[in-house]
Design a protein around this motif. Structure first.
Motif, mmCIF file in Angstrom:
data_model
loop_
_atom_site.group_PDB
_atom_site.id
_atom_site.type_symbol
_atom_site.label_atom_id
_atom_site.label_comp_id
_atom_site.label_asym_id
_atom_site.label_seq_id
_atom_site.Cartn_x
_atom_site.Cartn_y
_atom_site.Cartn_z
ATOM 1 N N LEU A 102 44.251 118.750 66.603
ATOM 2 C CA LEU A 102 44.231 117.458 65.906
ATOM 3 C C LEU A 102 44.182 117.605 64.390
ATOM 4 N N ARG A 103 43.785 118.764 63.901
ATOM 5 C CA ARG A 103 43.703 118.964 62.457
ATOM 6 C C ARG A 103 45.080 118.787 61.820
ATOM 7 N N GLY A 104 45.142 117.983 60.782
ATOM 8 C CA GLY A 104 46.404 117.710 60.115
ATOM 9 C C GLY A 104 47.241 116.657 60.798
ATOM 10 N N GLY A 105 46.724 116.046 61.865
ATOM 11 C CA GLY A 105 47.459 115.009 62.576
ATOM 12 C C GLY A 105 47.186 113.621 62.054
ATOM 13 N N SER A 131 35.097 121.805 54.976
ATOM 14 C CA SER A 131 34.544 122.865 54.133
ATOM 15 C C SER A 131 35.449 124.078 54.022
ATOM 16 N N THR A 132 36.374 124.248 54.983
ATOM 17 C CA THR A 132 37.202 125.456 54.968
ATOM 18 C C THR A 132 38.634 125.184 54.493
ATOM 19 N N SER A 133 38.877 123.979 53.956
ATOM 20 C CA SER A 133 40.227 123.686 53.482
ATOM 21 C C SER A 133 40.598 124.632 52.345
ATOM 22 N N ALA A 134 41.837 125.043 52.325
ATOM 23 C CA ALA A 134 42.307 125.946 51.264
ATOM 24 C C ALA A 134 42.202 125.270 49.908
ATOM 25 N N SER A 135 42.459 123.986 49.856
ATOM 26 C CA SER A 135 42.366 123.223 48.612
ATOM 27 C C SER A 135 41.298 122.163 48.772
ATOM 28 N N PRO A 136 40.459 121.939 47.752
ATOM 29 C CA PRO A 136 39.434 120.899 47.867
ATOM 30 C C PRO A 136 40.023 119.506 48.034
ATOM 31 N N ASP A 137 41.284 119.346 47.681
ATOM 32 C CA ASP A 137 41.951 118.051 47.826
ATOM 33 C C ASP A 137 42.625 117.881 49.189
ATOM 34 N N GLU A 138 42.641 118.945 49.987
ATOM 35 C CA GLU A 138 43.300 118.869 51.291
ATOM 36 C C GLU A 138 42.493 117.981 52.228
ATOM 37 N N LYS A 139 43.170 117.068 52.896
ATOM 38 C CA LYS A 139 42.501 116.155 53.803
ATOM 39 C C LYS A 139 42.594 116.693 55.235
ATOM 40 N N PRO A 140 41.602 116.335 56.084
ATOM 41 C CA PRO A 140 41.637 116.864 57.456
ATOM 42 C C PRO A 140 42.755 116.277 58.306
ATOM 43 N N TYR A 141 43.242 115.080 57.905
ATOM 44 C CA TYR A 141 44.278 114.409 58.688
ATOM 45 C C TYR A 141 45.447 114.026 57.792
ATOM 46 N N LYS A 142 46.627 114.078 58.368
ATOM 47 C CA LYS A 142 47.843 113.742 57.629
ATOM 48 C C LYS A 142 47.870 112.285 57.227
ATOM 49 N N ASP A 143 47.378 111.422 58.123
ATOM 50 C CA ASP A 143 47.434 109.987 57.866
ATOM 51 C C ASP A 143 46.345 109.298 58.674
ATOM 52 N N THR A 144 45.877 108.157 58.175
ATOM 53 C CA THR A 144 44.946 107.292 58.891
ATOM 54 C C THR A 144 45.679 105.996 59.196
ATOM 55 N N VAL A 145 45.859 105.711 60.485
ATOM 56 C CA VAL A 145 46.668 104.576 60.918
ATOM 57 C C VAL A 145 45.741 103.473 61.422
ATOM 58 N N VAL A 146 45.724 102.341 60.724
ATOM 59 C CA VAL A 146 44.860 101.214 61.094
ATOM 60 C C VAL A 146 45.564 100.383 62.164
ATOM 61 N N ALA A 162 50.303 107.288 66.199
ATOM 62 C CA ALA A 162 49.105 108.076 65.911
ATOM 63 C C ALA A 162 49.050 109.235 66.890
ATOM 64 N N ASP A 163 48.301 110.268 66.529
ATOM 65 C CA ASP A 163 48.171 111.426 67.409
ATOM 66 C C ASP A 163 46.919 111.351 68.281
ATOM 67 N N PHE A 164 45.861 110.727 67.748
ATOM 68 C CA PHE A 164 44.637 110.623 68.535
ATOM 69 C C PHE A 164 43.781 109.493 67.990
ATOM 70 N N PHE A 165 42.801 109.094 68.774
ATOM 71 C CA PHE A 165 41.797 108.134 68.321
ATOM 72 C C PHE A 165 40.510 108.409 69.076
ATOM 73 N N MET A 166 39.424 107.805 68.604
ATOM 74 C CA MET A 166 38.128 107.943 69.261
ATOM 75 C C MET A 166 37.586 106.571 69.611
ATOM 76 N N TRP A 167 37.056 106.454 70.829
ATOM 77 C CA TRP A 167 36.489 105.199 71.329
ATOM 78 C C TRP A 167 35.393 105.564 72.326
ATOM 79 N N GLU A 168 34.513 104.649 72.599
ATOM 80 C CA GLU A 168 33.386 104.913 73.502
ATOM 81 C C GLU A 168 33.873 105.424 74.857
ATOM 82 N N HIS A 169 33.142 106.398 75.420
ATOM 83 C CA HIS A 169 33.597 107.121 76.613
ATOM 84 C C HIS A 169 33.894 106.207 77.794
#
Length: 292
Positions: A102-105, A131-146, A162-169
Protein backbone atom coordinates in the motif's frame (compact mmCIF):
# COMPACT_ATOMS: atom_id res chain seq x y z
CA UNK A 1 -35.90 22.32 21.57
CA UNK A 2 -34.39 18.85 21.83
CA UNK A 3 -30.65 18.47 21.38
CA UNK A 4 -29.71 17.51 17.84
CA UNK A 5 -27.29 14.61 18.27
CA UNK A 6 -25.14 13.37 15.40
CA UNK A 7 -24.20 9.70 15.43
CA UNK A 8 -22.93 6.98 13.10
CA UNK A 9 -25.77 4.51 12.32
CA UNK A 10 -23.74 1.39 13.02
CA UNK A 11 -23.73 -1.25 15.77
CA UNK A 12 -22.07 1.13 18.22
CA UNK A 13 -25.25 3.21 18.24
CA UNK A 14 -27.27 0.48 19.98
CA UNK A 15 -27.10 2.04 23.52
CA UNK A 16 -28.42 5.32 22.06
CA UNK A 17 -31.41 3.44 20.66
CA UNK A 18 -31.97 1.72 24.02
CA UNK A 19 -31.76 5.09 25.83
CA UNK A 20 -34.50 6.43 23.56
CA UNK A 21 -36.68 3.30 23.65
CA UNK A 22 -36.49 2.40 27.33
CA UNK A 23 -35.52 5.60 29.21
CA UNK A 24 -37.14 8.44 27.30
CA UNK A 25 -34.01 10.10 25.91
CA UNK A 26 -35.52 13.07 24.08
CA UNK A 27 -33.17 14.03 21.26
CA UNK A 28 -33.31 14.61 17.55
CA UNK A 29 -30.98 11.83 16.38
CA UNK A 30 -29.21 12.80 13.14
CA UNK A 31 -27.43 9.94 11.32
CA UNK A 32 -24.04 10.56 9.72
CA UNK A 33 -23.12 7.41 7.79
CA UNK A 34 -20.12 9.27 6.35
CA UNK A 35 -18.63 9.58 9.83
CA UNK A 36 -16.91 11.97 12.20
CA UNK A 37 -15.44 14.37 9.64
CA UNK A 38 -18.93 15.20 8.37
CA UNK A 39 -20.13 15.77 11.94
CA UNK A 40 -17.35 18.31 12.52
CA UNK A 41 -18.61 20.29 9.54
CA UNK A 42 -22.19 20.07 10.85
CA UNK A 43 -21.20 21.17 14.36
CA UNK A 44 -19.36 24.20 13.03
CA UNK A 45 -22.31 25.06 10.79
CA UNK A 46 -24.75 24.90 13.71
CA UNK A 47 -26.63 21.95 12.20
CA UNK A 48 -26.18 19.67 15.23
CA UNK A 49 -25.52 20.35 18.92
CA UNK A 50 -23.74 17.14 19.95
CA UNK A 51 -21.68 14.55 18.08
CA UNK A 52 -20.81 10.98 19.05
CA UNK A 53 -17.86 9.91 16.94
CA UNK A 54 -14.26 8.78 16.72
CA UNK A 55 -11.63 10.14 19.11
CA UNK A 56 -8.98 10.72 16.44
CA UNK A 57 -11.40 12.66 14.25
CA UNK A 58 -12.43 15.05 17.05
CA UNK A 59 -8.82 15.56 18.19
CA UNK A 60 -7.52 16.11 14.66
CA UNK A 61 -10.29 18.63 13.98
CA UNK A 62 -9.42 20.70 17.04
CA UNK A 63 -5.67 20.21 16.67
CA UNK A 64 -5.72 21.68 13.18
CA UNK A 65 -7.85 24.68 14.18
CA UNK A 66 -5.85 27.91 14.29
CA UNK A 67 -8.36 30.75 14.16
CA UNK A 68 -10.93 30.15 16.90
CA UNK A 69 -12.21 27.69 19.49
CA UNK A 70 -12.85 24.99 16.90
CA UNK A 71 -16.62 25.10 17.28
CA UNK A 72 -16.88 22.24 19.78
CA UNK A 73 -15.39 20.73 22.93
CA UNK A 74 -14.86 17.10 23.94
CA UNK A 75 -17.20 16.45 26.86
CA UNK A 76 -17.63 12.71 27.28
CA UNK A 77 -16.49 9.16 26.56
CA UNK A 78 -18.78 6.79 24.66
CA UNK A 79 -16.61 3.69 24.06
CA UNK A 80 -13.62 2.65 26.18
CA UNK A 81 -12.16 -0.04 23.93
CA UNK A 82 -9.96 0.61 20.85
CA UNK A 83 -11.45 0.43 17.37
CA UNK A 84 -10.32 -2.23 14.92
CA UNK A 85 -9.91 -0.64 11.49
CA UNK A 86 -9.97 -3.21 8.69
CA UNK A 87 -7.74 -2.38 5.71
CA UNK A 88 -9.48 -3.20 2.44
CA UNK A 89 -8.82 -3.24 -1.29
CA UNK A 90 -10.80 -4.42 -4.30
CA UNK A 91 -11.72 -8.08 -4.62
CA UNK A 92 -9.80 -8.37 -7.91
CA UNK A 93 -6.58 -6.51 -7.06
CA UNK A 94 -3.87 -9.22 -7.12
CA UNK A 95 -1.22 -6.49 -7.19
CA UNK A 96 -2.22 -5.64 -3.59
CA UNK A 97 -1.62 -8.84 -1.59
CA UNK A 98 -0.92 -7.16 1.75
CA UNK A 99 -0.28 -3.99 3.69
CA UNK A 100 3.32 -3.57 2.49
CA UNK A 101 2.06 -3.03 -1.07
CA UNK A 102 0.00 0.00 0.00
CA UNK A 103 2.96 2.35 0.42
CA UNK A 104 2.91 4.93 -2.36
CA UNK A 105 -0.65 4.00 -3.33
CA UNK A 106 -3.91 5.95 -3.35
CA UNK A 107 -5.74 5.96 -0.02
CA UNK A 108 -9.50 6.42 -0.05
CA UNK A 109 -11.00 8.42 2.84
CA UNK A 110 -14.49 9.59 3.69
CA UNK A 111 -13.37 13.17 4.36
CA UNK A 112 -10.19 15.07 5.18
CA UNK A 113 -9.90 14.98 8.97
CA UNK A 114 -12.11 11.91 9.38
CA UNK A 115 -11.00 8.79 11.21
CA UNK A 116 -10.34 7.03 7.91
CA UNK A 117 -8.01 9.89 6.95
CA UNK A 118 -6.22 10.15 10.30
CA UNK A 119 -5.64 6.41 10.62
CA UNK A 120 -3.87 6.37 7.25
CA UNK A 121 -1.10 8.42 8.85
CA UNK A 122 -1.10 6.30 11.99
CA UNK A 123 -0.66 3.23 9.76
CA UNK A 124 2.17 4.92 7.86
CA UNK A 125 3.88 5.83 11.13
CA UNK A 126 3.56 2.29 12.52
CA UNK A 127 4.96 0.81 9.30
CA UNK A 128 7.89 3.25 9.20
CA UNK A 129 6.77 4.92 5.99
CA UNK A 130 7.15 8.39 7.47
CA UNK A 131 10.46 8.11 9.30
CA UNK A 132 12.31 6.08 6.67
CA UNK A 133 11.40 8.14 3.60
CA UNK A 134 14.40 8.98 1.45
CA UNK A 135 13.25 12.59 1.31
CA UNK A 136 11.59 14.42 4.22
CA UNK A 137 9.06 15.73 1.70
CA UNK A 138 8.13 12.25 0.46
CA UNK A 139 4.57 11.34 1.35
CA UNK A 140 3.49 7.80 2.33
CA UNK A 141 0.70 7.80 -0.27
CA UNK A 142 0.55 8.95 -3.87
CA UNK A 143 -2.86 10.52 -3.45
CA UNK A 144 -5.68 10.95 -0.93
CA UNK A 145 -9.06 10.39 -2.58
CA UNK A 146 -12.08 11.87 -0.76
CA UNK A 147 -15.11 9.62 -1.35
CA UNK A 148 -17.59 10.60 1.39
CA UNK A 149 -19.45 7.30 1.88
CA UNK A 150 -18.62 3.67 2.65
CA UNK A 151 -20.35 2.59 -0.58
CA UNK A 152 -18.18 4.98 -2.61
CA UNK A 153 -15.06 3.67 -0.91
CA UNK A 154 -15.94 0.08 -1.79
CA UNK A 155 -16.62 1.03 -5.39
CA UNK A 156 -13.39 3.03 -5.65
CA UNK A 157 -11.06 0.18 -4.68
CA UNK A 158 -12.73 -2.01 -7.29
CA UNK A 159 -12.59 0.48 -10.16
CA UNK A 160 -9.07 1.71 -9.31
CA UNK A 161 -9.98 5.23 -8.18
CA UNK A 162 -8.36 4.27 -4.86
CA UNK A 163 -6.09 1.40 -3.88
CA UNK A 164 -7.27 0.89 -0.31
CA UNK A 165 -9.32 2.32 2.52
CA UNK A 166 -9.88 1.68 6.22
CA UNK A 167 -13.24 1.20 7.92
CA UNK A 168 -14.47 -0.50 11.09
CA UNK A 169 -13.98 -4.29 10.98
CA UNK A 170 -17.51 -5.56 11.55
CA UNK A 171 -19.06 -3.01 9.19
CA UNK A 172 -16.59 -4.16 6.52
CA UNK A 173 -16.93 -7.89 7.17
CA UNK A 174 -20.23 -8.32 5.36
CA UNK A 175 -18.51 -7.19 2.15
CA UNK A 176 -15.61 -9.61 2.63
CA UNK A 177 -18.12 -12.39 3.09
CA UNK A 178 -19.95 -11.54 -0.15
CA UNK A 179 -16.71 -11.06 -2.09
CA UNK A 180 -17.14 -7.37 -2.89
CA UNK A 181 -13.88 -6.28 -1.25
CA UNK A 182 -10.72 -8.00 0.04
CA UNK A 183 -9.18 -7.63 3.48
CA UNK A 184 -5.41 -7.09 3.52
CA UNK A 185 -4.84 -6.20 7.17
CA UNK A 186 -6.02 -4.37 10.25
CA UNK A 187 -4.92 -1.67 12.67
CA UNK A 188 -6.19 -0.78 16.14
CA UNK A 189 -6.49 2.74 17.48
CA UNK A 190 -3.92 3.30 20.25
CA UNK A 191 -6.65 5.00 22.33
CA UNK A 192 -10.27 4.52 23.46
CA UNK A 193 -12.25 4.87 20.31
CA UNK A 194 -15.38 7.02 20.72
CA UNK A 195 -15.91 10.41 22.36
CA UNK A 196 -18.85 12.77 22.80
CA UNK A 197 -18.50 16.42 21.82
CA UNK A 198 -20.78 19.43 22.18
CA UNK A 199 -20.83 22.58 20.09
CA UNK A 200 -19.60 25.64 21.97
CA UNK A 201 -23.11 27.07 21.71
CA UNK A 202 -24.65 23.93 23.23
CA UNK A 203 -22.30 23.93 26.24
CA UNK A 204 -24.61 26.44 27.92
CA UNK A 205 -27.50 23.94 27.77
CA UNK A 206 -26.38 22.24 30.97
CA UNK A 207 -29.75 20.67 31.84
CA UNK A 208 -30.08 19.12 28.39
CA UNK A 209 -26.51 17.80 28.51
CA UNK A 210 -27.04 16.44 32.04
CA UNK A 211 -30.09 14.55 30.79
CA UNK A 212 -28.20 13.26 27.76
CA UNK A 213 -25.39 11.83 29.90
CA UNK A 214 -27.78 10.32 32.43
CA UNK A 215 -29.93 8.65 29.78
CA UNK A 216 -26.92 7.39 27.82
CA UNK A 217 -25.60 5.82 31.03
CA UNK A 218 -28.96 4.08 31.46
CA UNK A 219 -28.94 2.94 27.85
CA UNK A 220 -25.45 1.48 28.27
CA UNK A 221 -26.40 -0.31 31.49
CA UNK A 222 -29.43 -1.80 29.74
CA UNK A 223 -27.26 -2.83 26.78
CA UNK A 224 -24.85 -4.62 29.12
CA UNK A 225 -27.70 -6.55 30.74
CA UNK A 226 -29.66 -7.37 27.57
CA UNK A 227 -27.23 -8.73 24.99
CA UNK A 228 -29.89 -10.85 23.30
CA UNK A 229 -32.03 -7.77 22.66
CA UNK A 230 -28.93 -6.01 21.36
CA UNK A 231 -28.17 -8.88 18.96
CA UNK A 232 -31.76 -8.85 17.71
CA UNK A 233 -31.62 -5.09 17.06
CA UNK A 234 -28.19 -5.10 15.43
CA UNK A 235 -29.01 -8.07 13.18
CA UNK A 236 -32.28 -6.57 11.94
CA UNK A 237 -32.37 -2.76 12.09
CA UNK A 238 -28.64 -2.32 11.43
CA UNK A 239 -28.09 -5.03 8.80
CA UNK A 240 -25.39 -7.10 10.48
CA UNK A 241 -25.47 -10.87 10.74
CA UNK A 242 -26.36 -12.37 14.10
CA UNK A 243 -22.95 -14.06 14.15
CA UNK A 244 -21.12 -10.77 13.61
CA UNK A 245 -23.28 -9.00 16.21
CA UNK A 246 -22.34 -11.59 18.82
CA UNK A 247 -18.66 -11.43 17.85
CA UNK A 248 -18.68 -7.64 18.19
CA UNK A 249 -20.28 -7.82 21.64
CA UNK A 250 -17.24 -9.76 22.84
CA UNK A 251 -14.89 -6.95 21.77
CA UNK A 252 -16.60 -3.74 22.92
CA UNK A 253 -16.78 -2.04 26.32
CA UNK A 254 -18.83 1.07 27.03
CA UNK A 255 -18.13 3.24 30.11
CA UNK A 256 -20.32 3.14 33.19
CA UNK A 257 -20.39 6.94 33.14
CA UNK A 258 -20.22 8.80 29.82
CA UNK A 259 -19.56 12.28 31.24
CA UNK A 260 -15.90 13.27 31.29
CA UNK A 261 -12.74 12.48 29.35
CA UNK A 262 -9.32 11.22 30.38
CA UNK A 263 -6.75 13.92 29.69
CA UNK A 264 -4.13 11.20 29.30
CA UNK A 265 -6.12 9.68 26.43
CA UNK A 266 -6.25 13.01 24.58
CA UNK A 267 -2.55 13.65 25.31
CA UNK A 268 -1.67 10.27 23.82
CA UNK A 269 -3.85 10.87 20.77
CA UNK A 270 -2.28 14.30 20.16
CA UNK A 271 1.22 12.87 20.57
CA UNK A 272 0.70 10.05 18.08
CA UNK A 273 -1.02 12.37 15.58
CA UNK A 274 1.93 14.77 15.83
CA UNK A 275 4.37 11.91 15.29
CA UNK A 276 2.31 10.77 12.29
CA UNK A 277 2.37 14.26 10.80
CA UNK A 278 -1.38 14.90 11.12
CA UNK A 279 -0.86 17.61 13.75
CA UNK A 280 2.06 19.99 14.34
CA UNK A 281 3.52 20.50 17.81
CA UNK A 282 2.80 24.01 19.06
CA UNK A 283 -0.08 24.58 16.66
CA UNK A 284 -3.80 24.13 17.21
CA UNK A 285 -5.63 23.47 20.47
CA UNK A 286 -3.94 21.95 23.51
CA UNK A 287 -5.53 19.14 25.52
CA UNK A 288 -6.91 21.62 28.04
CA UNK A 289 -8.43 23.71 25.24
CA UNK A 290 -10.05 20.67 23.62
CA UNK A 291 -11.88 19.69 26.81
CA UNK A 292 -14.77 21.51 28.42
Amino acid sequence: MALRVGYVPEHFSTPIFFAQKHFGLDITAVPFPSGTGHMIIALRAGEIDVGIGLTEGWVAGLGKEQANDGGYKIVGTYVETPLCWAISTGSSRPEIPGVDSLRGGKIGVSRIGSGSFVMGFVLADQRGWLSTSASPDEKPYKDTVVLNTFANLRNAVNDGTADFFMWEHFTSKKYYDNGEIKRVGEIYTPWSSWKIVASTAALARTADLDDLFAKLDQGIAYFNDHHEEAVAYISTALDYSEEDARAWLATVRFPEHTRGVSEATIDKCIGILQKAGVLVDGQGATTAEMLN
